[in-house]
Design an enzyme around this catalytic site. Structure first.
Site, mmCIF file in Angstrom:
data_model
loop_
_atom_site.group_PDB
_atom_site.id
_atom_site.type_symbol
_atom_site.label_atom_id
_atom_site.label_comp_id
_atom_site.label_asym_id
_atom_site.label_seq_id
_atom_site.Cartn_x
_atom_site.Cartn_y
_atom_site.Cartn_z
ATOM 1 N N ARG A 26 -2.431 31.114 59.326
ATOM 2 C CA ARG A 26 -2.415 30.208 57.841
ATOM 3 C C ARG A 26 -3.726 29.064 58.681
ATOM 4 N NH1 ARG A 26 1.912 32.098 54.246
ATOM 5 N NH2 ARG A 26 0.990 30.907 51.966
ATOM 6 N N ARG A 46 5.470 34.004 37.677
ATOM 7 C CA ARG A 46 6.154 34.012 38.840
ATOM 8 C C ARG A 46 7.520 32.822 39.107
ATOM 9 N NH1 ARG A 46 5.151 35.308 44.874
ATOM 10 N NH2 ARG A 46 4.782 32.714 45.314
ATOM 11 N N ARG A 67 -1.470 23.902 46.481
ATOM 12 C CA ARG A 67 -1.405 24.938 47.545
ATOM 13 C C ARG A 67 -2.441 26.021 48.257
ATOM 14 N NH1 ARG A 67 3.216 27.999 44.898
ATOM 15 N NH2 ARG A 67 2.967 29.631 46.738
ATOM 16 N N LYS A 102 0.150 38.863 48.626
ATOM 17 C CA LYS A 102 -0.146 39.719 49.974
ATOM 18 C C LYS A 102 1.804 40.078 50.034
ATOM 19 C CE LYS A 102 -0.525 35.712 51.726
ATOM 20 N NZ LYS A 102 -0.958 35.113 50.491
ATOM 21 N N ARG A 145 11.866 29.665 42.981
ATOM 22 C CA ARG A 145 10.969 28.460 43.324
ATOM 23 C C ARG A 145 10.204 27.624 43.237
ATOM 24 N NH1 ARG A 145 7.397 33.291 47.114
ATOM 25 N NH2 ARG A 145 5.599 30.726 47.335
HETATM 26 P P1 B4P Z 1 1.874 37.291 46.169
HETATM 27 O O1 B4P Z 1 0.569 36.933 45.917
HETATM 28 O O2 B4P Z 1 2.687 38.573 46.665
HETATM 29 O O3 B4P Z 1 2.755 36.010 46.892
HETATM 30 P P2 B4P Z 1 2.365 35.801 47.870
HETATM 31 O O4 B4P Z 1 0.706 35.750 48.445
HETATM 32 O O5 B4P Z 1 2.902 36.709 49.263
HETATM 33 O O6 B4P Z 1 3.020 34.732 47.761
HETATM 34 P P3 B4P Z 1 3.086 32.913 48.879
HETATM 35 O O7 B4P Z 1 1.155 32.566 49.279
HETATM 36 O O8 B4P Z 1 3.055 32.249 47.516
HETATM 37 O O9 B4P Z 1 4.061 32.523 49.441
HETATM 38 P P4 B4P Z 1 3.837 32.018 50.768
HETATM 39 O O10 B4P Z 1 5.991 32.655 51.054
HETATM 40 O O11 B4P Z 1 3.952 32.837 52.074
HETATM 41 O O12 B4P Z 1 3.464 37.278 44.668
HETATM 42 C C1 B4P Z 1 2.192 36.403 43.751
HETATM 43 C C2 B4P Z 1 3.074 36.192 42.385
HETATM 44 O O13 B4P Z 1 1.707 37.851 41.666
HETATM 45 C C3 B4P Z 1 4.073 37.310 41.971
HETATM 46 O O14 B4P Z 1 4.497 37.289 40.787
HETATM 47 C C4 B4P Z 1 3.623 39.261 42.137
HETATM 48 O O15 B4P Z 1 4.519 40.139 41.086
HETATM 49 C C5 B4P Z 1 2.293 39.283 41.080
HETATM 50 N N1 B4P Z 1 1.491 39.846 41.498
HETATM 51 C C6 B4P Z 1 1.350 40.983 42.706
HETATM 52 N N2 B4P Z 1 0.310 41.298 42.854
HETATM 53 C C7 B4P Z 1 -0.144 41.100 41.214
HETATM 54 C C8 B4P Z 1 -1.255 41.489 40.821
HETATM 55 N N3 B4P Z 1 -2.026 42.939 40.773
HETATM 56 N N4 B4P Z 1 -1.532 41.770 38.832
HETATM 57 C C9 B4P Z 1 -0.777 40.883 38.393
HETATM 58 N N5 B4P Z 1 0.428 40.441 39.427
HETATM 59 C C10 B4P Z 1 0.852 40.548 40.659
HETATM 60 O O16 B4P Z 1 4.999 30.472 51.395
HETATM 61 C C11 B4P Z 1 5.234 29.836 50.517
HETATM 62 C C12 B4P Z 1 5.050 27.945 51.277
HETATM 63 O O17 B4P Z 1 5.124 28.880 52.671
HETATM 64 C C13 B4P Z 1 3.552 27.900 51.761
HETATM 65 O O18 B4P Z 1 2.885 27.362 50.521
HETATM 66 C C14 B4P Z 1 3.609 26.640 53.298
HETATM 67 O O19 B4P Z 1 3.960 25.655 52.395
HETATM 68 C C15 B4P Z 1 4.681 27.858 54.029
HETATM 69 N N6 B4P Z 1 4.223 28.775 54.787
HETATM 70 C C16 B4P Z 1 4.222 29.968 54.552
HETATM 71 N N7 B4P Z 1 4.197 30.748 56.028
HETATM 72 C C17 B4P Z 1 3.114 29.420 56.139
HETATM 73 C C18 B4P Z 1 2.228 29.094 57.966
HETATM 74 N N8 B4P Z 1 2.315 30.346 58.661
HETATM 75 N N9 B4P Z 1 2.522 28.052 58.186
HETATM 76 C C19 B4P Z 1 2.557 26.740 57.379
HETATM 77 N N10 B4P Z 1 3.396 26.934 56.192
HETATM 78 C C20 B4P Z 1 3.659 27.896 55.817
#
Ligand code: B4P
Length: 188
Positions: A89, A128, A146, A14, A134
């Site tokens: 979420r 990551r 998670r 995302k 993190r």
């Molecule tokens: P991303 O996949 O980009 O990470 P994300 O889903 O955006 O983040 P995440 O869900 O972990 O965290 P968030 O900040 O929302 O990247 C993951 C990895 O994959 C990276 O290293 C990237 O380089 C790699 N990658 C991406 N695309 C790829 C591909 N095609 N091939 C290979 N590798 C690839 O949330 C963190 C925490 O915050 C949650 O657990 C929760 O506690 C809290 N939180 C956030 N929003 C909330 C909400 N609305 N309500 C309640 N709690 C919340």
């Protein structure tokens, strides 16, 4: 206004795809994960409370994230549209978001879900964790928690937007460029 939700489990890409979408489509990026990490970095009371919850892989209370999103939307009242990343979420967050947008005479135009297997998610997040600093990425037990929170509380949000005819999904595995092309195709 065009309002998009990028949806998917932790590690589905995302944040990665959001950077490319905002550049191409000129939307304002609102990531609740980024907003929470900035509260933690600034050591605010909200950040301290959130860190404890995030380190266990759990979701931060709805009222906290909805409040953060409301003020971010107010700060960017002139945006031509928002990209919501990592939000909503829970179904309660989705209902709150719909109400906030309705106040502006707007709504969610599209939800795009990225479909990625659990094994790939765990692999990406552990990778990551080696460099991100993190704490929620560095431990497989927390990563699995998670993913479980996502399955228990977040998957229902897809049903909410499916019922409104706003839901679509694309494969989230493969190269970052190929996935972005798939997103552009469904954005039309
Ligand atoms: P991303 O996949 O980009 O990470 P994300 O889903 O955006 O983040 P995440 O869900 O972990 O965290 P968030 O900040 O929302 O990247 C993951 C990895 O994959 C990276 O290293 C990237 O380089 C790699 N990658 C991406 N695309 C790829 C591909 N095609 N091939 C290979 N590798 C690839 O949330 C963190 C925490 O915050 C949650 O657990 C929760 O506690 C809290 N939180 C956030 N929003 C909330 C909400 N609305 N309500 C309640 N709690 C919340």
């Amino acid at each position: 206004m065009f309002n998009l939700i990028l949806f998917g489990p932790p590690g589905s890409g995302k944040g990665t795809q959001s950077e490319k979408i905002i550049e191409r489509f000129g939307l304002k990026h609102l990531s609740t994960g980024d907003l929470l990490r900035s509260e933690i970095a600034n050591a605010t009371p909200l950040g301290m409370q959130a860190k404890e919850i995030m380190d266990k892989g759990q979701l931060v209370p709805d009222a906290v994230v909805v409040g953060m999103i409301r003020s971010a939307m107010e700060r960017h009242a002139d945006a031509k549209g928002f990209l919501f990343d990592g939000f909503p979420r829970t179904v309660a967050q989705a209902e709150a978001l719909d109400a906030l947008l309705a106040e502006k005479g707007a709504s969610i135009n599209l939800m795009i879900a990225l479909i990625v297997s659990d094994e790939e998610l765990i692999k990406r997040l552990l990778q990551r964790g080696l460099t991100s600093g993190r704490s929620d990425d560095s431990n497989e037990t927390v990563i699995r928690a998670r993913i479980e929170e996502y399955q228990n509380k977040t998957t229902a949000v897809a049903g909410h937007y499916r019922a409104l005819n706003r839901y679509t999904s694309i494969p989230g595995e493969g190269s970052i460029e190929d996935i972005f092309e798939r997103i552009c195709e469904v954005m039309g």
